[in-house]
Write an enzyme that holds these catalytic residues in place. Structure first.
Site: not given
Length: 493
Positions: A259-262, A266
């Protein structure tokens, strides 16, 4: 035949992946478009105005406008440098699908495929009408073919603010990011296609197979949970892989789902759109990615048809996880067991080389680099040479300067290489000019830096003690006895 360090295990892995590809190719969803139909469609509706992967915003504008009678075209906003970002809407159905491409300016393969798809959707009165009717009645599609036109102008990843748009989904610093999120929020698609290119050095993990296409249903949290939204994306990807295994068996990888929150993919998954990432990698003999363009067209068209017919429901999440993971184990060239001199002694090392593209006006040049050396058995070369018994040998600069590059023929180049000259000088021309000769060309200097250590430009000879057998020029391998045609793209130094 001599087997190197990893030959036996590689052959076994190749067998497994070939078997996997054959098994997958034997499975056909009832809602899949026949492979021959997909191939014929691309052949007939290829957009002839786009012939290479380096095009600009201005090149696309007339191609967008020519579809104004069949698509609803809107300017969603402008980039940092004022270039328009347009959407093209098509279809009358209830299921909404959004496709966006070229978030990174130098990732243009899918953009080409979208314009082929526009031609297909606009046409009528042929054997493809039933497919179009199914899509028209069931889907409403929004295409955004170039999110980062400023990056495309310079053919670079980032935008004019030097921001990676795929790390700007939350902060919304860039106007392009605001436009993409705004399009998603106002349209509220059930499905989304996030279209990218990946480096050509991705492989199907632990095999020498290049990952020509990589796929992913991005995670929406750190736990990588699977809800209904993400599950739909996974099942749709299985249908895409079904098509690909018939065309490039064993050359489909699954991208890392950390997961890449930016990131947009995603977060769009998190916001409720079943998001499918397509990454276009490399394919042997396809430097301009025209075959990979075809693959994009075929899997996108088939996926849209399966979404329209809900054919993805025939697949399972387990089938998605059967797709092997990506690796990053490819090199352009691996030279095995080269004898290199250090302090009067010779040491056998493997030399791993990659060739990087650099912008050079409307096209590009290539610069070779020694990425790593030592024991390289965990890597695979797109080209490999067993150099056992061959010694690193420095090359010379030819003393007499030529008037220009045009004066140097390929035959003369091979004569010079066989005589131990690895670089030539020219009087006229500019440093940075391009040429396709298998030799270093110097205009602004009489010297050229080369070597075999990491970070060096790999330009040298391999000899058996008495005879020069191979030249390595800027990372390209040249067999001095049996040279082959190569697409060499070097610059003048």
């Amino acid at each position: 035949m001599k087997l190197n360090k990893r030959s036996i295990s590689s052959l076994f892995l190749l067998f497994l992946f070939f078997a996997y590809g054959c098994d997958q190719a034997s499975k056909t969803s009832p809602e899949s478009i026949p492979l021959e139909t997909l191939q014929n469609a691309h052949e007939q509706f290829l957009e002839g105005a786009i012939t290479h992967r380096r095009f600009k915003h201005e090149d696309l504008q007339p191609l967008i406008q020519k579809h104004s009678d069949a698509f609803e075209i809107a300017v969603l906003g402008n980039s940092v440098e004022g270039r328009s970002i347009s959407s093209l809407d098509w279809g009358q159905g209830e299921t909404k699908v959004m496709l966006w491409s070229q978030m990174h300016g130098n990732e243009s393969t899918a953009t080409m495929a979208l314009f082929d798809l526009f031609n297909f959707l606009k046409a009528s009165g042929d054997e493809f009408d039933p497919i179009r009717q199914t899509l028209m009645e069931n889907l409403k599609i929004k295409f955004i073919p170039m999110i980062n036109p400023d990056g495309a102008e310079a053919f670079k990843r980032r935008n004019a603010l030097d921001i990676d748009l795929n790390r700007d989904a939350i902060s919304q610093i860039s106007p392009e990011a605001v436009i993409l999120k705004g399009a998603r929020d106002s349209f509220e698609p059930e499905f989304g296609f996030n279209l990218h290119d990946q480096q050509i050095y991705y492989n199907v993990e632990n095999t020498p197979k290049q990952a020509t296409i990589s796929v992913l249903a991005p995670g929406y949290n750190y736990e990588r949970d699977i809800n209904e939204v993400r599950g739909r994306a996974m099942k749709t990807i299985v249908g895409m892989n079904e098509v690909l295994q018939q065309l490039i068996p064993g050359q489909v990888g699954k991208y890392d789902d950390g997961f890449e929150p930016r990131a947009f993919g995603d977060n769009i998954q998190k916001w409720g759109t079943s998001t499918i990432l397509i990454e276009s990698g490399g394919y042997n003999g396809d430097p301009e990615k025209q075959y990979i363009r075809k693959l994009n067209f075929m899997i996108i068209l088939n996926a849209l048809h399966q979404i329209a017919k809900k054919g993805y429901e025939a697949y399972t999440v387990d089938q998605y996880f059967e797709i092997p993971d990506n690796g990053f184990q490819l090199m352009d060239l691996i030279l095995q067991e080269v004898q290199v001199p250090v302090e009067g002694s010779l040491y056998p090392v493997d030399i791993a080389i990659r060739r990087r593209e650099s912008n050079a006006g409307p096209t590009y040049s290539v610069t070779g680099n020694v990425e790593d050396l030592g024991d390289m058995q965990v890597y695979f070369g797109l080209e490999e040479l067993d150099a056992t018994g061959l010694k690193f040998t420095e090359g010379k600069v030819y003393e007499q300067a030529f008037e220009s590059v045009d004066e140097i023929t390929v035959d003369k180049t091979m004569e010079l290489l066989r005589s131990g000259y690895i670089a030539v000088k020219v009087k006229n021309g500019q440093a940075g000019d391009l040429h396709q000769l298998p030799i270093v060309v110097l205009q602004s200097t009489d010297k050229f830096s080369f070597g075999w250590k990491t970070g060096s430009n790999p330009t040298f000879f391999l000899s058996d003690g008495n005879t020069l057998r191979y030249a390595v020029v800027n990372g390209y391998l040249i067999d001095l006895e049996n040279p082959k045609d190569q697409l060499i793209k070097q610059r003048v130094y």
